[in-house]
Design an enzyme around this catalytic site. Structure first.
Site, short mmCIF file in Angstrom:
data_model
loop_
_atom_site.label_atom_id
_atom_site.label_comp_id
_atom_site.label_asym_id
_atom_site.label_seq_id
_atom_site.Cartn_x
_atom_site.Cartn_y
_atom_site.Cartn_z
N HIS A 34 0.85 -1.19 0.00
CA HIS A 34 0.00 0.00 0.00
C HIS A 34 0.90 1.25 0.00
O HIS A 34 1.73 1.43 0.89
CB HIS A 34 -0.89 -0.02 1.24
CG HIS A 34 -1.87 1.10 1.32
ND1 HIS A 34 -3.08 1.09 0.66
CD2 HIS A 34 -1.81 2.28 1.98
CE1 HIS A 34 -3.74 2.21 0.92
NE2 HIS A 34 -2.99 2.96 1.71
N ASP A 36 1.06 5.41 -0.01
CA ASP A 36 0.28 6.61 0.29
C ASP A 36 0.90 7.84 -0.36
O ASP A 36 2.00 8.25 -0.01
CB ASP A 36 0.24 6.80 1.82
CG ASP A 36 -0.61 5.73 2.48
OD1 ASP A 36 -1.80 5.65 2.15
OD2 ASP A 36 -0.06 4.96 3.29
N PHE A 144 -1.55 10.68 8.21
CA PHE A 144 -0.49 10.20 9.09
C PHE A 144 -0.73 8.74 9.49
O PHE A 144 -1.88 8.32 9.62
CB PHE A 144 -0.43 11.04 10.37
CG PHE A 144 -0.24 12.50 10.08
CD1 PHE A 144 1.03 13.02 9.85
CD2 PHE A 144 -1.34 13.35 9.97
CE1 PHE A 144 1.20 14.36 9.53
CE2 PHE A 144 -1.18 14.70 9.65
CZ PHE A 144 0.10 15.21 9.43
N GLY A 177 -6.17 2.52 8.35
CA GLY A 177 -5.98 3.41 9.50
C GLY A 177 -6.29 2.73 10.81
O GLY A 177 -7.43 2.32 11.05
N GLY A 178 -5.27 2.56 11.64
CA GLY A 178 -5.49 1.99 12.97
C GLY A 178 -5.83 0.52 12.98
O GLY A 178 -6.39 0.01 13.95
N GLY A 198 0.06 -0.05 8.71
CA GLY A 198 1.37 0.59 8.66
C GLY A 198 2.13 0.37 9.94
O GLY A 198 2.97 -0.54 10.06
N SER A 199 1.79 1.17 10.96
CA SER A 199 2.54 1.10 12.22
C SER A 199 2.43 -0.27 12.89
O SER A 199 3.38 -0.73 13.52
CB SER A 199 2.09 2.22 13.16
OG SER A 199 0.70 2.21 13.29
C1 DX5 Z 1 -3.01 7.46 6.37
C2 DX5 Z 1 -2.67 6.42 5.34
C3 DX5 Z 1 -2.49 5.05 5.88
C4 DX5 Z 1 -1.48 4.91 6.99
C5 DX5 Z 1 -2.03 3.89 7.95
O1 DX5 Z 1 -3.43 8.60 5.72
O2 DX5 Z 1 -3.64 6.35 4.33
O3 DX5 Z 1 -2.24 4.11 4.83
O4 DX5 Z 1 -0.21 4.50 6.57
O5 DX5 Z 1 -1.19 3.81 9.04
P1 DX5 Z 1 -1.57 3.01 10.35
O6 DX5 Z 1 -1.78 1.59 9.94
O7 DX5 Z 1 -0.35 3.19 11.20
O8 DX5 Z 1 -2.78 3.65 10.93
ZN ZN Z 2 -3.48 4.72 2.79
#
Ligand code: DX5
Ligand code: ZN
Length: 218
Positions: A34, A36, A144, A177-178, A198-199
């Protein structure tokens, strides 16, 4: 059960070691990468553009899911497809001509996605759902990584899943997200097919272990 896909978001990767990070998540069992793309206008952050997408494409062996968080995305469709996007997703909030944009992406033979921000109602997508391959539900305000999951995203996912069933459509539902190993199971039960994380992945030292846990929880 339909296939479920884990899509690590490179936003949380170490960009000084990006090639290695990509190899590591692929080896760890990622299905999709993915990416961004942020422009500092539509969202209050900036990331990278087509030049980096092209380099990622040259080393990746799994499909690229390009999430455009930019104003006037229609100007960039051809560029991101040339750069290597397999899935190309634009935001509902950025384009008054979604039908045209989605058709353009599909004309290139690529998967077309539309995304909605947390405050946008799924109902607004009703007249485009029969044309899209993917709906991306933002479960944080885009911009973010590392933010907290917004719980009412479940309602949206359920709405989309019901609509899909009722009208016998085949778009995929993606959540972004999250997402982590604790909420992946209820999200999967609600109808999600693609899980962006992501995180939750890149903050751990063993990507294989997190992805394995996520998959076990599905
Ligand atoms: C946020 C992005 C996401 C982000 C998700 O605007 O679209 O793809 O990387 O990050 P996490 O999984 O850490 O919420
Ligand atoms: Zn994204």
């Amino acid at each position: 059960m339909n296939k479920k896909y884990i899509a690590p978001s490179l936003l949380s990767a170490d960009f000084l070691r990006l090639g290695q990070e990509i190899k590591d998540v692929e080896k760890a069992g990622a299905d999709i990468l993915h990416l961004d793309i942020m422009d500092g206008h539509f969202v209050p952050n900036m990331t990278f553009g087509p030049f980096i997408v092209k380099q990622i494409k040259s080393t990746a062996s799994i499909p690229l899911d390009v999430h455009l968080m930019i104003d006037e995305p229609q100007k960039w469709i051809g560029t991101y497809i040339d750069a290597g996007a397999d899935f190309l997703t634009i935001h509902f909030e950025t384009d008054p001509h979604l039908n045209r944009a989605v058709n353009e992406i599909r004309k290139y033979g690529k998967k077309a996605g539309v995304s909605i921000n947390p405050s946008t109602h799924t109902m607004l997508l009703e007249y485009v759902l029969e044309y899209v391959n993917l709906v991306l539900v933002m479960s944080v305000n885009p911009g973010f990584g590392g933010q907290k999951f917004i719980e009412n995203s479940f309602k949206k996912i359920e709405w989309l899943n019901n609509y899909r069933e009722k009208h016998q459509l085949d778009f995929l539902i993606e959540v972004d997200g999250g997402v982590n190993e604790n909420n992946i199971k209820p999200l999967s039960d609600a109808g999600v097919d693609i899980f962006v994380a992501g995180s939750a992945i890149f903050s751990k030292s063993d990507y294989g272990e997190v992805i394995k846990k996520m998959r076990e929880n599905l």
